[in-house]
Write a protein that holds these residues in place. Sequence first.
Motif, PDB file in Angstrom:
ATOM      1  N   UNK A 178       0.820  -1.212   0.000  1.00  0.00           N
ATOM      2  CA  UNK A 178       0.000   0.000   0.000  1.00  0.00           C
ATOM      3  C   UNK A 178       0.854   1.262   0.000  1.00  0.00           C
ATOM      4  N   UNK A 179       1.969   1.233   0.722  1.00  0.00           N
ATOM      5  CA  UNK A 179       2.818   2.414   0.821  1.00  0.00           C
ATOM      6  C   UNK A 179       3.858   2.514  -0.291  1.00  0.00           C
ATOM      7  N   UNK A 180       3.895   1.532  -1.188  1.00  0.00           N
ATOM      8  CA  UNK A 180       4.843   1.571  -2.304  1.00  0.00           C
ATOM      9  C   UNK A 180       4.512   2.683  -3.291  1.00  0.00           C
ATOM     10  N   UNK A 181       3.256   3.093  -3.319  1.00  0.00           N
ATOM     11  CA  UNK A 181       2.820   4.128  -4.249  1.00  0.00           C
ATOM     12  C   UNK A 181       2.914   5.507  -3.609  1.00  0.00           C
ATOM     13  N   UNK A 182       3.595   6.419  -4.282  1.00  0.00           N
ATOM     14  CA  UNK A 182       3.681   7.792  -3.782  1.00  0.00           C
ATOM     15  C   UNK A 182       2.300   8.439  -3.704  1.00  0.00           C
ATOM     16  N   UNK A 183       1.443   8.096  -4.656  1.00  0.00           N
ATOM     17  CA  UNK A 183       0.081   8.637  -4.642  1.00  0.00           C
ATOM     18  C   UNK A 183      -0.656   8.211  -3.390  1.00  0.00           C
ATOM     19  N   UNK A 184      -0.589   6.936  -3.042  1.00  0.00           N
ATOM     20  CA  UNK A 184      -1.282   6.465  -1.837  1.00  0.00           C
ATOM     21  C   UNK A 184      -0.667   7.066  -0.576  1.00  0.00           C
ATOM     22  N   UNK A 185       0.664   7.214  -0.549  1.00  0.00           N
ATOM     23  CA  UNK A 185       1.291   7.855   0.612  1.00  0.00           C
ATOM     24  C   UNK A 185       0.806   9.293   0.752  1.00  0.00           C
ATOM     25  N   UNK A 186       0.678  10.002  -0.349  1.00  0.00           N
ATOM     26  CA  UNK A 186       0.211  11.387  -0.311  1.00  0.00           C
ATOM     27  C   UNK A 186      -1.237  11.460   0.149  1.00  0.00           C
ATOM     28  N   UNK A 187      -2.082  10.548  -0.323  1.00  0.00           N
ATOM     29  CA  UNK A 187      -3.482  10.506   0.112  1.00  0.00           C
ATOM     30  C   UNK A 187      -3.552  10.288   1.621  1.00  0.00           C
ATOM     31  N   UNK A 188      -2.781   9.337   2.120  1.00  0.00           N
ATOM     32  CA  UNK A 188      -2.810   9.034   3.552  1.00  0.00           C
ATOM     33  C   UNK A 188      -2.249  10.184   4.379  1.00  0.00           C
ATOM     34  N   UNK A 189      -1.213  10.827   3.876  1.00  0.00           N
ATOM     35  CA  UNK A 189      -0.669  11.990   4.579  1.00  0.00           C
ATOM     36  C   UNK A 189      -1.715  13.099   4.643  1.00  0.00           C
ATOM     37  N   UNK A 190      -2.453  13.283   3.571  1.00  0.00           N
ATOM     38  CA  UNK A 190      -3.516  14.303   3.554  1.00  0.00           C
ATOM     39  C   UNK A 190      -4.595  13.969   4.569  1.00  0.00           C
TER      40      UNK A 190
END
Length: 111
Positions: free
Chosen positions: A17-29
């Motif tokens: 799940x955290x391999x994707x920068x997009x998903x990391x950015x969504x979760x950080x948001x």
Amino acid sequence: MSRHRLETLEFETIASLLASETRRTVLARLRTVDRTTAHDLSRYLTAADRETDLDDAAGTRTAAIALHHNHLPRLAEHGVVDYDESEAEVTPGPNFDDLEPIIDCLERVDD
């Protein structure tokens, strides 16, 4: 907000799940807001992507498609987010807290 945990996430699932920068950015948001929409997330992603050579409208549209068809369903499948497709609303899911400390560490490394 009370979130009832679905299951403990396996290490491989978290890494995927955290391999994707997009998903990391969504979760950080989602660490900074209790709820958002897929459209707002797509605008946020486009603004955060400094390397895009697409204009804002095209970048937002591309991000919205990727969120709707890939990233949000994948995060929702594992209970990390709750994604109401009919309202396009996104909120932290019951397993969001499993990833929050890792996201925090990754954000500190990026800064």
